[in-house]
Scaffold this motif. Sequence first.
Motif, PDB file in Angstrom:
ATOM      1  N   LYS A 113       0.835  -1.206   0.000  1.00 48.26           N
ATOM      2  CA  LYS A 113       0.000   0.000   0.000  1.00 48.26           C
ATOM      3  C   LYS A 113       0.863   1.247   0.000  1.00 48.26           C
ATOM      4  N   ALA A 114       1.903   1.247   0.829  1.00 49.16           N
ATOM      5  CA  ALA A 114       2.760   2.429   0.929  1.00 49.16           C
ATOM      6  C   ALA A 114       3.427   2.703  -0.417  1.00 49.16           C
ATOM      7  N   VAL A 115       3.890   1.645  -1.092  1.00 57.67           N
ATOM      8  CA  VAL A 115       4.547   1.834  -2.387  1.00 57.67           C
ATOM      9  C   VAL A 115       3.550   2.380  -3.411  1.00 57.67           C
ATOM     10  N   ILE A 116       2.361   1.794  -3.443  1.00 59.98           N
ATOM     11  CA  ILE A 116       1.334   2.282  -4.374  1.00 59.98           C
ATOM     12  C   ILE A 116       1.065   3.766  -4.130  1.00 59.98           C
ATOM     13  N   LEU A 117       0.917   4.090  -2.841  1.00 57.27           N
ATOM     14  CA  LEU A 117       0.654   5.477  -2.480  1.00 57.27           C
ATOM     15  C   LEU A 117       1.815   6.378  -2.913  1.00 57.27           C
ATOM     16  N   GLY A 118       3.056   5.903  -2.656  1.00 57.16           N
ATOM     17  CA  GLY A 118       4.243   6.675  -3.037  1.00 57.16           C
ATOM     18  C   GLY A 118       4.231   6.980  -4.526  1.00 57.16           C
ATOM     19  N   LEU A 119       3.883   5.967  -5.319  1.00 53.97           N
ATOM     20  CA  LEU A 119       3.874   6.161  -6.769  1.00 53.97           C
ATOM     21  C   LEU A 119       2.778   7.135  -7.188  1.00 53.97           C
ATOM     22  N   ILE A 120       1.628   7.039  -6.540  1.00 48.73           N
ATOM     23  CA  ILE A 120       0.541   7.976  -6.859  1.00 48.73           C
ATOM     24  C   ILE A 120       0.965   9.406  -6.551  1.00 48.73           C
ATOM     25  N   ILE A 121       1.571   9.576  -5.371  1.00 49.59           N
ATOM     26  CA  ILE A 121       1.996  10.923  -4.989  1.00 49.59           C
ATOM     27  C   ILE A 121       3.063  11.448  -5.952  1.00 49.59           C
ATOM     28  N   MET A 122       3.923  10.537  -6.378  1.00 48.03           N
ATOM     29  CA  MET A 122       4.948  10.933  -7.340  1.00 48.03           C
ATOM     30  C   MET A 122       4.286  11.462  -8.613  1.00 48.03           C
ATOM     31  N   GLY A 123       3.241  10.760  -9.032  1.00 45.30           N
ATOM     32  CA  GLY A 123       2.504  11.211 -10.217  1.00 45.30           C
ATOM     33  C   GLY A 123       1.883  12.580 -10.004  1.00 45.30           C
ATOM     34  N   VAL A 124       1.280  12.767  -8.836  1.00 43.52           N
ATOM     35  CA  VAL A 124       0.658  14.050  -8.520  1.00 43.52           C
ATOM     36  C   VAL A 124       1.716  15.146  -8.514  1.00 43.52           C
ATOM     37  N   ALA A 125       2.866  14.847  -7.893  1.00 46.42           N
ATOM     38  CA  ALA A 125       3.953  15.833  -7.813  1.00 46.42           C
ATOM     39  C   ALA A 125       4.405  16.220  -9.225  1.00 46.42           C
ATOM     40  N   TRP A 126       4.474  15.231 -10.072  1.00 47.14           N
ATOM     41  CA  TRP A 126       4.944  15.471 -11.425  1.00 47.14           C
ATOM     42  C   TRP A 126       4.007  16.436 -12.161  1.00 47.14           C
ATOM     43  N   ALA A 127       2.713  16.331 -11.839  1.00 52.67           N
ATOM     44  CA  ALA A 127       1.742  17.245 -12.432  1.00 52.67           C
ATOM     45  C   ALA A 127       2.014  18.686 -11.985  1.00 52.67           C
ATOM     46  N   PHE A 128       2.506  18.861 -10.749  1.00 51.50           N
ATOM     47  CA  PHE A 128       2.806  20.211 -10.255  1.00 51.50           C
ATOM     48  C   PHE A 128       4.145  20.706 -10.799  1.00 51.50           C
ATOM     49  N   VAL A 129       5.171  19.905 -10.604  1.00 49.82           N
ATOM     50  CA  VAL A 129       6.518  20.289 -11.030  1.00 49.82           C
ATOM     51  C   VAL A 129       7.167  19.134 -11.780  1.00 49.82           C
ATOM     52  N   PRO A 130       7.105  19.172 -13.116  1.00 53.93           N
ATOM     53  CA  PRO A 130       7.693  18.065 -13.883  1.00 53.93           C
ATOM     54  C   PRO A 130       9.159  17.897 -13.499  1.00 53.93           C
ATOM     55  N   PHE A 131       9.546  16.663 -13.219  1.00 53.53           N
ATOM     56  CA  PHE A 131      10.951  16.418 -12.866  1.00 53.53           C
ATOM     57  C   PHE A 131      11.434  15.199 -13.621  1.00 53.53           C
ATOM     58  N   HIS A 132      12.738  15.047 -13.604  1.00 52.89           N
ATOM     59  CA  HIS A 132      13.344  13.918 -14.296  1.00 52.89           C
ATOM     60  C   HIS A 132      14.067  13.067 -13.256  1.00 52.89           C
ATOM     61  N   ILE A 133      13.860  11.748 -13.281  1.00 51.92           N
ATOM     62  CA  ILE A 133      14.518  10.899 -12.291  1.00 51.92           C
ATOM     63  C   ILE A 133      15.791  10.324 -12.872  1.00 51.92           C
ATOM     64  N   LEU A 134      16.923  10.684 -12.237  1.00 53.87           N
ATOM     65  CA  LEU A 134      18.230  10.275 -12.755  1.00 53.87           C
ATOM     66  C   LEU A 134      18.464   8.774 -12.646  1.00 53.87           C
ATOM     67  N   HIS A 135      18.156   8.223 -11.468  1.00 52.96           N
ATOM     68  CA  HIS A 135      18.424   6.798 -11.216  1.00 52.96           C
ATOM     69  C   HIS A 135      17.128   6.086 -10.824  1.00 52.96           C
ATOM     70  N   PRO A 136      16.282   5.764 -11.821  1.00 48.03           N
ATOM     71  CA  PRO A 136      14.953   5.225 -11.493  1.00 48.03           C
ATOM     72  C   PRO A 136      15.002   3.924 -10.675  1.00 48.03           C
ATOM     73  N   PHE A 137      15.985   3.078 -10.950  1.00 45.43           N
ATOM     74  CA  PHE A 137      16.000   1.796 -10.224  1.00 45.43           C
ATOM     75  C   PHE A 137      16.408   1.975  -8.771  1.00 45.43           C
ATOM     76  N   VAL A 138      17.372   2.872  -8.558  1.00 47.98           N
ATOM     77  CA  VAL A 138      17.762   3.174  -7.183  1.00 47.98           C
ATOM     78  C   VAL A 138      16.563   3.787  -6.462  1.00 47.98           C
ATOM     79  N   MET A 139      15.863   4.663  -7.194  1.00 49.34           N
ATOM     80  CA  MET A 139      14.682   5.305  -6.622  1.00 49.34           C
ATOM     81  C   MET A 139      13.681   4.228  -6.180  1.00 49.34           C
ATOM     82  N   LEU A 140      13.420   3.263  -7.061  1.00 50.60           N
ATOM     83  CA  LEU A 140      12.465   2.190  -6.714  1.00 50.60           C
ATOM     84  C   LEU A 140      12.963   1.374  -5.523  1.00 50.60           C
ATOM     85  N   ALA A 141      14.279   1.095  -5.524  1.00 54.80           N
ATOM     86  CA  ALA A 141      14.847   0.329  -4.419  1.00 54.80           C
ATOM     87  C   ALA A 141      14.606   1.066  -3.102  1.00 54.80           C
ATOM     88  N   PHE A 142      14.891   2.360  -3.079  1.00 55.73           N
ATOM     89  CA  PHE A 142      14.673   3.146  -1.865  1.00 55.73           C
ATOM     90  C   PHE A 142      13.198   3.122  -1.453  1.00 55.73           C
TER      91      PHE A 142
END
Lengths: 253, 310
Positions: A113-142
């Motif tokens: 649930k926490a991961v799903i929520l994290g991803l949703i919030i990431m999507g919402v954040a992206w709508a506010f301030v588009p950003f680029h993720i340098l290390h997507p796999f490390v990001m997912l691991a974290f």
Amino acid sequence: MNVYAIRAIYRQEMYRMWRTVLGSIFTPVITTSLYFVVFGAAIGSRMQPIDGVHYANFIVPGLIMMQLLTQGIFNASFGIHMPKFNGTIYEVLSAPVSPIEILVGYVGAAATKAVILGLIIMGVAWAFVPFHILHPFVMLAFLVVTALTFSLFGFAIGIWADGFDKLQVIPTMIVMPLTFLGGTFYSINMLPGFWRTVALFNPIVYLVNGFRWSFYGIADVTPLISLAFTGGFMLICLAVIYWMFRTGYKLKV
Amino acid sequence: MTQPIISISGLEKAYGNGFRALKGVDLEIRKGEIFALLGPNGAGKTTLIGIVCGTVTPTGGQVLVDGKDVIRDYRATRGRIGLVPQELSIDGFERVYSTVRFSRGLFGKPPNPDHIEKVLKDLALWDKKDNQVRMLSGGMKRRVLIAKALAHEPDILFLDEPTAGVDVELRRDMWEMIRRLREAGTTIILTTHYLEEAEDMADRVGVINKGEIVLVEDKQALMSKLGRRQLSLQLAKPLDALPEALKGWSVDLNGGGNELVFNFDSASEHADIAALLRRLGELGIDFKDLHTRESSLEDIFVDLIRAPAA
Ligand SMILES: Nc1ncnc2c1ncn2[C@@H]1O[C@H](COP(=O)(O)OP(=O)(O)OP(=O)(O)O)[C@@H](O)[C@H]1O
Ligand SMILES: [Mg+2]
């Protein structure tokens, strides 16, 4: 290995999330959006970029982390506390399941649930301030490791607490302050020397920094140390929970 | 002789506050029987059941289920046991079907919709399967708990006061179902405060009081051993005193000399009653009415529980 039991617990817990979708998804998403509006858009426009990153972007990883922590703890502590409170724990205790299986079911669901929520919030954040993720796999691991760790932590709290008030104590008295002071809204290099040293004792600093590094490649502490810190905390939680199950602590009479 | 399916020896439980709820309980449950565990509130019934099922940790002694230790071999023992708790402990927001399916999975059984359908139909819950549990009445909730306990096809079933709060008709249905389970080979251990239920249903009866088993007996044997019969005669003419000739019997003169009450052991009562009536005839004592009364399990129970205190 009682795989059916793990699946049953996991499924039941995930189903509970759907039942309470307002609380478990919408509320945190709305809260975070408010942070984006207030800190990102309103205040952020007047802030200097930090290490070359716009303030609105700078706070995104920290805000996601913040929800990940709170929701991981909340989901897991509530998930195991509820059966204790309404007595349905008898069924889990009388079932042929090992502590590990119980743990995997409850914590697995809370972390999911926490991961799903994290991803949703990431999507919402992206709508506010588009950003680029340098290390997507490390990001997912974290994302996954943090969700797991704090779900474990929440699970331990849920077992320890013998009332709903106690369920709130650690999250609001310890985790909240640490999160606010954990470098979500600022770089700890902005702190005066003494307070910077103090900040280094705050485990959340490492999480937020590691996570932020995976986004923008900037960090106050090395990402490896961040990961080690998170892993260490996870092991401590596991040890505590192992001890709780071994002794039947507050689960059985 | 039938093998004991559960054997309990020297079982002790002291709760955290030091209270000794079980004081060295020894008990054997036979395969396939219906065993009624009786005892007043606080006697230790739920504690005893909890230890066998795994919800309470014993502080001493041992429980074997089919030769396996309930702590060391918990997977093997718990998989065979179903527990219907005394409290209506159930998440009200769950739906009937999914909570029963959950129980089956939790006990390590692969999904089997047919079995779940059968259990729900047997308990007259099929038309409620999509309801949230909180929408059901108390008696229905209890049946959901029974359905949950049966979801994994246990061959030992513990029912801790299954009929509390269940109406008469449903109670009869429930007993019908318990009989069917027994016929299918399930061992059933139940507690109840309705003694006539135990009298009707049980093969054997155990009485526990203050953490100690005071008696375990075949129900039939118990009824005849401890059961008593009473014969009351309403006399045509009052007597001033008990005639010497009747002193050999256990007899009281009550009701201002209007009633003679004879107590018999169950043993050789028929001969006795015949002899008694003959003797009364010889003495010229006439009676206008008579009735006999057999003591029920309830009387036996009350005697047993009172005895140590007296
Ligand atoms: N968690 C607990 N902590 C302390 N004492 C307890 C606890 N649970 C039960 N007891 C005590 O142990 C004794 C036995 O309780 P138990 O629930 O086994 O009785 P019971 O025979 O099932 O009674 P009832 O017919 O009321 O259900 C009681 O005196 C009770 O107060
Ligand atoms: Mg009880």
